[in-house]
Write a protein that holds these residues in place. Sequence first.
Motif, mmCIF file in Angstrom:
data_model
loop_
_atom_site.group_PDB
_atom_site.id
_atom_site.type_symbol
_atom_site.label_atom_id
_atom_site.label_comp_id
_atom_site.label_asym_id
_atom_site.label_seq_id
_atom_site.Cartn_x
_atom_site.Cartn_y
_atom_site.Cartn_z
ATOM 1 N N TRP A 51 -5.174 22.267 43.453
ATOM 2 C CA TRP A 51 -4.363 22.490 42.482
ATOM 3 C C TRP A 51 -5.113 23.229 41.618
ATOM 4 C CZ3 TRP A 51 0.155 20.771 40.711
ATOM 5 C CH2 TRP A 51 0.913 19.985 41.195
ATOM 6 N N LYS A 52 -4.493 24.232 40.889
ATOM 7 C CA LYS A 52 -4.745 25.187 39.808
ATOM 8 C C LYS A 52 -4.276 25.104 38.421
ATOM 9 C CE LYS A 52 -6.210 29.263 41.160
ATOM 10 N NZ LYS A 52 -6.068 30.685 41.793
ATOM 11 N N LEU A 53 -4.997 24.984 37.386
ATOM 12 C CA LEU A 53 -4.524 24.939 36.176
ATOM 13 C C LEU A 53 -4.905 25.910 34.987
ATOM 14 C CD1 LEU A 53 -4.859 21.709 37.531
ATOM 15 C CD2 LEU A 53 -4.540 20.860 35.312
ATOM 16 N N ASN A 54 -3.998 26.455 34.345
ATOM 17 C CA ASN A 54 -4.501 27.305 33.221
ATOM 18 C C ASN A 54 -3.604 26.928 32.086
ATOM 19 O OD1 ASN A 54 -5.029 29.315 31.829
ATOM 20 N ND2 ASN A 54 -3.828 30.991 32.886
ATOM 21 N N ARG A 57 -6.524 23.835 27.502
ATOM 22 C CA ARG A 57 -7.504 23.005 27.775
ATOM 23 C C ARG A 57 -8.814 24.025 28.249
ATOM 24 N NH1 ARG A 57 -7.203 17.688 26.226
ATOM 25 N NH2 ARG A 57 -4.779 16.851 26.356
ATOM 26 N N THR A 58 -8.248 25.011 28.921
ATOM 27 C CA THR A 58 -9.100 25.792 29.918
ATOM 28 C C THR A 58 -9.224 27.232 29.346
ATOM 29 O OG1 THR A 58 -7.219 26.535 31.489
ATOM 30 C CG2 THR A 58 -8.510 24.348 31.867
ATOM 31 N N GLU A 59 -10.243 27.960 29.598
ATOM 32 C CA GLU A 59 -10.460 29.328 29.439
ATOM 33 C C GLU A 59 -9.977 30.086 30.517
ATOM 34 O OE1 GLU A 59 -14.579 30.072 28.223
ATOM 35 O OE2 GLU A 59 -14.316 28.832 26.352
ATOM 36 N N ALA A 60 -9.969 29.622 31.680
ATOM 37 C CA ALA A 60 -9.693 30.241 32.800
ATOM 38 C C ALA A 60 -8.809 29.176 34.000
ATOM 39 C CB ALA A 60 -10.759 30.870 33.593
ATOM 40 N N TRP A 61 -8.790 29.645 35.059
ATOM 41 C CA TRP A 61 -8.215 28.780 36.077
ATOM 42 C C TRP A 61 -9.039 27.565 36.395
ATOM 43 C CZ3 TRP A 61 -3.113 28.729 37.224
ATOM 44 C CH2 TRP A 61 -2.340 29.939 37.085
ATOM 45 N N LYS A 62 -8.564 26.201 36.119
ATOM 46 C CA LYS A 62 -9.136 24.887 36.400
ATOM 47 C C LYS A 62 -8.919 24.628 37.726
ATOM 48 C CE LYS A 62 -11.771 21.099 36.095
ATOM 49 N NZ LYS A 62 -13.335 21.262 35.825
ATOM 50 N N VAL A 63 -9.735 24.277 38.894
ATOM 51 C CA VAL A 63 -9.365 23.910 40.293
ATOM 52 C C VAL A 63 -9.617 22.699 40.547
ATOM 53 C CG1 VAL A 63 -9.853 24.560 42.657
ATOM 54 C CG2 VAL A 63 -9.888 26.343 40.921
ATOM 55 N N LEU A 64 -8.558 21.930 40.919
ATOM 56 C CA LEU A 64 -8.926 20.382 41.393
ATOM 57 C C LEU A 64 -8.652 20.148 42.728
ATOM 58 C CD1 LEU A 64 -7.260 18.877 38.271
ATOM 59 C CD2 LEU A 64 -9.567 18.963 38.788
ATOM 60 N N SER A 65 -9.205 19.264 43.497
ATOM 61 C CA SER A 65 -8.864 18.927 44.824
ATOM 62 C C SER A 65 -9.151 17.529 45.151
ATOM 63 C CB SER A 65 -9.879 19.739 45.716
ATOM 64 O OG SER A 65 -11.204 19.337 45.627
ATOM 65 N N PRO A 66 -8.611 16.756 46.066
ATOM 66 C CA PRO A 66 -8.863 15.610 46.509
ATOM 67 C C PRO A 66 -10.416 15.226 46.444
ATOM 68 C CG PRO A 66 -7.036 16.413 47.734
ATOM 69 C CD PRO A 66 -7.705 17.352 47.161
ATOM 70 N N GLN A 67 -11.043 16.186 47.003
ATOM 71 C CA GLN A 67 -12.339 15.860 47.432
ATOM 72 C C GLN A 67 -13.391 16.119 46.216
ATOM 73 O OE1 GLN A 67 -10.769 17.999 49.034
ATOM 74 N NE2 GLN A 67 -10.300 16.851 50.908
ATOM 75 N N PRO A 70 -11.415 13.352 39.811
ATOM 76 C CA PRO A 70 -10.502 13.485 38.686
ATOM 77 C C PRO A 70 -11.365 14.556 37.708
ATOM 78 C CG PRO A 70 -11.587 11.605 38.531
ATOM 79 C CD PRO A 70 -11.898 12.073 39.689
ATOM 80 N N TRP A 71 -10.420 14.964 36.823
ATOM 81 C CA TRP A 71 -10.886 16.010 35.646
ATOM 82 C C TRP A 71 -11.090 15.101 34.382
ATOM 83 C CZ3 TRP A 71 -7.871 20.083 32.826
ATOM 84 C CH2 TRP A 71 -8.356 20.857 32.068
ATOM 85 N N ASP A 72 -12.005 14.466 34.004
ATOM 86 C CA ASP A 72 -12.208 13.475 32.975
ATOM 87 C C ASP A 72 -10.938 12.630 32.678
ATOM 88 O OD1 ASP A 72 -14.691 14.697 32.410
ATOM 89 O OD2 ASP A 72 -13.843 16.146 31.266
ATOM 90 N N SER A 73 -10.432 12.586 31.564
ATOM 91 C CA SER A 73 -9.233 11.632 31.609
ATOM 92 C C SER A 73 -7.966 12.435 31.329
ATOM 93 C CB SER A 73 -9.235 10.649 30.342
ATOM 94 O OG SER A 73 -9.742 11.698 29.309
ATOM 95 N N VAL A 74 -8.046 14.073 31.807
ATOM 96 C CA VAL A 74 -7.171 14.809 31.468
ATOM 97 C C VAL A 74 -5.933 14.894 32.719
ATOM 98 C CG1 VAL A 74 -6.475 17.301 31.315
ATOM 99 C CG2 VAL A 74 -8.446 16.335 30.035
ATOM 100 N N GLY A 89 -0.500 16.197 26.147
ATOM 101 C CA GLY A 89 -0.766 16.595 24.604
ATOM 102 C C GLY A 89 -0.329 18.221 24.550
ATOM 103 N N ILE A 90 -0.482 18.578 23.135
ATOM 104 C CA ILE A 90 0.004 19.974 23.018
ATOM 105 C C ILE A 90 -0.828 21.003 23.865
ATOM 106 C CG2 ILE A 90 0.033 21.750 21.408
ATOM 107 C CD1 ILE A 90 0.899 19.776 19.494
ATOM 108 N N GLN A 91 -2.093 20.674 24.105
ATOM 109 C CA GLN A 91 -3.131 21.505 24.938
ATOM 110 C C GLN A 91 -2.628 21.506 26.455
ATOM 111 O OE1 GLN A 91 -6.969 19.718 23.762
ATOM 112 N NE2 GLN A 91 -7.139 21.550 22.015
ATOM 113 N N ASP A 92 -1.974 20.593 26.894
ATOM 114 C CA ASP A 92 -1.393 20.539 28.173
ATOM 115 C C ASP A 92 -0.368 21.793 28.608
ATOM 116 O OD1 ASP A 92 -3.559 18.763 28.995
ATOM 117 O OD2 ASP A 92 -2.180 17.169 28.186
ATOM 118 N N GLU A 93 0.237 22.369 27.739
ATOM 119 C CA GLU A 93 1.223 23.273 27.835
ATOM 120 C C GLU A 93 0.245 24.520 28.764
ATOM 121 O OE1 GLU A 93 4.723 23.619 24.696
ATOM 122 O OE2 GLU A 93 2.733 24.516 24.115
ATOM 123 N N GLY A 94 1.043 24.919 29.740
ATOM 124 C CA GLY A 94 0.397 26.094 30.516
ATOM 125 C C GLY A 94 1.035 26.067 32.065
ATOM 126 N N THR A 95 0.562 26.758 33.032
ATOM 127 C CA THR A 95 0.771 26.980 34.117
ATOM 128 C C THR A 95 0.098 25.891 35.275
ATOM 129 O OG1 THR A 95 1.179 29.018 33.855
ATOM 130 C CG2 THR A 95 1.289 28.510 36.242
#
Length: 407
Positions: A51-54, A57-67, A70-74, A89-95
Motif C-alpha cells: 500500500w502507498k499513501l499520499n 499526514r505525509t510529505e511524500a508517499w508512505k509505504v505499508l506492507s503486511p510485513q 501498522p502505521w501507528d493508529s492511522v 480525519g481531514i488529514q486522511d484526504e488524498g490518494t
Amino acid sequence: MAAGAAAGAWVLVLSLWGAVVGSQNITARIGKPLVLNCKGAPKKPPQQLEWKLNTGRTEAWKVLSPQGGPWDSVARILPNGSLLLPTVGIQDEGTFRCRATSRNGKETKSNYQVRVYQIPGKPEIVDPASELTAGVPNKVGTCVSEGSYPAGTLSWHLEGKPLIPDGKGASVKEETRRHPETGLFTLQSELMVTPARGGAPRPTFSCSFSPSLPRRRALHTAPFQLTVWGEGREPVPLKEVQLMVEPEGGAVAPGSTVTLTCEAPAQPPPQIHWIKDGTPLPLPPSPVLLLPDVGPQDQGTYSCVATHPSHGPQESRAVSISIIETGEEGPTAGSVGGSGLGTLALALGILGGLGTAALLIGAIMWRRRQQRGKERKVPEHQEEEEERAELNQSEEPEAAESSAGGP
C-alpha cells in the motif's frame, strides 16, 4: 513514421483510460472507520502486496506492507489485504494505491481518491427582523451554519424559490470561518432587501445549506413571514389588553354559554393565548374563547395573553367564571354565585332566625300574662263566697227565734 506516431498515441490513450478506470472516488464521514479493498490480493497470507499513501499526514508517499506492521493508529493492513483507517480525519484526504500479486503471478493495482466530509446541524436565522418598510433597505436576518466540511454554501429563498442577489432589491454579505483545531467551517450570510412599494404585504423567507459533495441533501431553516409597511402607514403599538366576558359578571347557570373576548388592538394583529388558573390552555391562538354547556369543570379564573413581535407578551386582567345552582323558585341559599349572593343569603338567614326568636319570646310573654290574670281573679271569687256564707249564718238564728215565739 506516421504509423509509429499513431501507435504511440494509442498507447497514451489506453494508458490514460486505464488510469481513469482504475481510480475510484471514495467519500468518508469524519470520525468513522474506512476500509479500502486491495483488489487481486490473496485472501490469506502469505500475500505479496504493498500500500502507498499520499495524504495530508505525509510529505511524500508512505509505504505499508503486511510485513512492516501498522502505521501507528492511522492505518493498518487487515489479514485479507484490505487497508483499515479506524478513525477518518481531514488529514486522511488524498490518494491510496495498492499493488497485489496473486499466487499465479498476476499483478493487480487499486487506486482510490479519498475525500472526507462532515454534515453540520440545521442552519438557523439569527436576529430576524420583525417587519419591513417598503422602499428602503431592510435587514431580514443572518443565516448561520456551523460544523461543516467542506465549507458548503448558504442560499436564501423567497416564497420557496431561490433569491438571487442583484445588489439592488436584494444583497447578501457572506463570511466563512474555519476552526483552528477541528478544521470545520462556520458560514454566515446576512440578507438585505428593499421591498417594492405595492409589493407582497407579507413575504416569506427561508435559508438553506448545500454541501459541496454530490448526492448530499440540502438542509433548510424553518420559513418565517414578515409584514411590509408602506409610506404613511405606521404600525399601531399594542395598547392595554382588555378581557370582556358575556354574560357580564361571569356567574351563570349550569349548561349556559360563556364567551370570553380578548381585545388587543395593534398592527400587525398579535397572537392571543388563554390562561386558566395560571396554566396555559392547549388551544390554538384566537381572540375569542367560547365555553358552551358550562359545568363545574369550567369554573375558575381566566385571562388572555397578547404576543406582538415588536412589544412582547402582555396579559389582561383576570375574570372569574362561577356556577349558580338554581331551583324552581330561584337561587337557593347554598348556591355558588359569587361573594355578593353568598352575603345576601347569609343576611336573609340571620334575619329569619331573629324573626323566629321574636315570635317565641312573644308567645311566652303572652302565656305568662294569662296566668297572672287567672291568679288575680281567684281571690275575688273567694271573698264573695265568704260574704254569702256569713249572710246565710245570720239569717238562720233569726228564723229560729221567730219560730219559738209564736202562739
